[in-house]
Design an enzyme around this catalytic site. Structure first.
Site, PDB file in Angstrom:
ATOM      1  N   GLU A   1      10.203  -0.069  -6.071  1.00  0.00           N
ATOM      2  CA  GLU A   1       9.878  -0.234  -4.662  1.00  0.00           C
ATOM      3  C   GLU A   1       9.034   0.934  -4.173  1.00  0.00           C
ATOM      4  O   GLU A   1       9.403   2.097  -4.385  1.00  0.00           O
ATOM      5  CB  GLU A   1      11.151  -0.314  -3.817  1.00  0.00           C
ATOM      6  CG  GLU A   1      11.985  -1.553  -4.068  1.00  0.00           C
ATOM      7  CD  GLU A   1      13.241  -1.594  -3.210  1.00  0.00           C
ATOM      8  OE1 GLU A   1      13.815  -2.690  -3.069  1.00  0.00           O
ATOM      9  OE2 GLU A   1      13.660  -0.531  -2.686  1.00  0.00           O
ATOM     10  N   CYS A   2       7.933   0.639  -3.515  1.00  0.00           N
ATOM     11  CA  CYS A   2       7.105   1.613  -2.819  1.00  0.00           C
ATOM     12  C   CYS A   2       6.750   2.801  -3.729  1.00  0.00           C
ATOM     13  O   CYS A   2       5.978   2.659  -4.653  1.00  0.00           O
ATOM     14  CB  CYS A   2       7.795   2.054  -1.536  1.00  0.00           C
ATOM     15  SG  CYS A   2       6.659   2.708  -0.284  1.00  0.00           S
TER      16      CYS A   2
END
Length: 432
Positions: A319-320
């Site tokens: 994520e991210c």
């Protein structure tokens, strides 16, 4: 029903000192021997780090849409079983967002303390306090606290400006040296503030001299039973990257993995740790890889172990910031280009302007999962999206979710308890 003193700390806008005041209250009452549970409204990773240090307990998110009304009620009731005090820090301004902090406070009957940064302000302080208290009929309102007050005379002027019927809870001074440092994604991480405990103790000393020295009113929290998460990850070993570069993790997400039967272990890419032996799946959360890009680029042992994990076709969920680490390269704000793991085709660049901030949903074959996005980087990749999230309220196109071999990667931070079946599919490498 579960009864516990509770207070909701909000403000007319961001940067008024909500986190400082919430942390001060938590540390003050914890020093008195009380068990304090703190919650943060909405999707946030940085404020909870400070609040956990102040209170001594993990800080969970509350949000009527992302977490859900029933889950919020269950979290509060569970905290009220053992706590002597519940504190909830709001997000942005009291009435900002859909749903807002005011919506959350009203839903559970938690009285609101409005923190107003009073620098450069005198009698207008009273108008702001009156507006916050009276704008929405039925809002439970406790009182107002003045922050960043210049002098004793300034504090007197502010208190005299409060309309009759509103409680002035006191003030915190500019001279208290309690402000918390921040940077582009918000506050600096707790572990990186060398004098954090000293700041929290000074803040607690200051709050103890106000009317907030005493416990707030008792609130009745209804019990709420939730469906048990299925044991879809029983026997799985999931390795989670955890350090200053990869720290944006909801406690509820890790709880869910364990509830579904997984064994969770952690490792530090910054320390050049390898992926733990026997890991069936790997989670690379968001964080600040851009601040540690040179170190990450040179840590060969971690890189080799993650590469081996991917080549063995074991699932990776990123994520991210975790996604940026998997890319070919990352350009930092100073223009330096750093080689990353090269396991996900593409490149990213940090920028001074916020790229995207929104609550988002993603629809899978297992149903909807909720979450949010907040980043200062842009990314280019030849990979076509596997799924695309949508904005929570407008339906506009949101972040892409990519699948590349055993890797699933996205800018979106998903709140996993919103869809346990989809989360299990992610870590099992199954279709979404």
């Amino acid at each position: 029903m579960r009864a516990c003193p509770a207070l909701f700390i909000s403000a007319p806008a961001s940067h008024q000192g909500k986190t400082t005041v919430t942390a001060a209250l938590a540390r003050h009452h914890a020093r008195l021997g009380r068990r304090v549970r703190v919650f943060k409204t909405g999707p946030d990773f940085l404020d909870p780090m400070i609040l956990e240090r102040a209170s001594g307990s993990p800080v969970y998110s509350l949000h009527l849409w992302m977490v859900g009304v029933d889950a919020c009620r269950a979290l509060l009731a569970d905290a009220a079983r053992d706590a002597d005090l519940i504190l909830i820090e709001g997000v942005m301004g009291l009435f900002d967002g859909t749903p807002s902090s005011a919506d959350l406070a009203t839903a559970f009957g938690v009285p609101v303390l409005a923190v107003i940064g009073a620098h450069g302000m005198a009698q207008t302080f009273g108008a702001l306090a009156f507006g916050l208290a009276r704008y929405r009929p039925g809002l439970p309102f406790h009182g107002v606290l003045a922050n960043r007050v210049a002098s004793a005379r300034h504090a007197q002027m502010l208190s005299e400006a409060i309309p009759e019927g509103l409680r002035f809870c006191g003030h915190l001074s500019n001279a208290d040296d309690i402000a918390l440092p921040d940077r582009h994604l918000g506050l600096t991480q707790a572990a990186e503030i060398a004098d954090l405990d000293a700041r929290l103790d000074r803040a607690a000393d200051a709050i103890g001299k106000t009317a907030l020295n005493d416990l707030p009113p008792v609130v009745q929290f209804e019990d709420q039973a939730l469906p048990e998460a299925p044991l879809l990850l029983e026997g799985f070993h999931i390795a989670v990257a955890r350090d200053a570069a990869f720290s944006f993790v909801y406690p509820a997400n890790v709880d869910l993995l364990r509830t579904m039967g997984a064994r969770v272990s952690t490792f530090s890419p910054l320390a050049d740790d390898p992926v733990p032996d026997g890991a069936d799946a790997l989670y690379l959360p968001g964080g600040y890889p851009e601040l540690h890009a040179a170190t990450l680029a040179h840590n060969a042992r971690t890189a080799a172990s993650i590469t081996a994990h991917v080549r063995s076709e074991r699932p990776v969920v990123a994520e991210c910031g975790g996604m940026l680490y998997l890319l070919d390269s990352l350009r930092t704000i100073d223009g330096a280009q750093h080689a990353m793991l090269g396991l996900l085709p593409g490149d990213a660049a940090m920028q001074k302007r916020l790229a995207r901030l929104a609550m988002q949903r993603i629809d899978t074959s297992h149903g909807m999962a909720t979450g949010h996005t907040f980043h200062y980087s842009s990314m280019t990749t030849p990979i076509q999206p596997h799924l695309i999230a949508t904005h929570a309220t407008t339906g506009a196109e949101g972040e892409a979710l990519y699948r590349h071999g055993p890797i699933t990667a996205t800018y979106m931070h998903t709140y996993w308890p919103s869809n346990p079946a989809a989360v299990a599919a992610l870590f099992r490498g199954e279709p979404l």
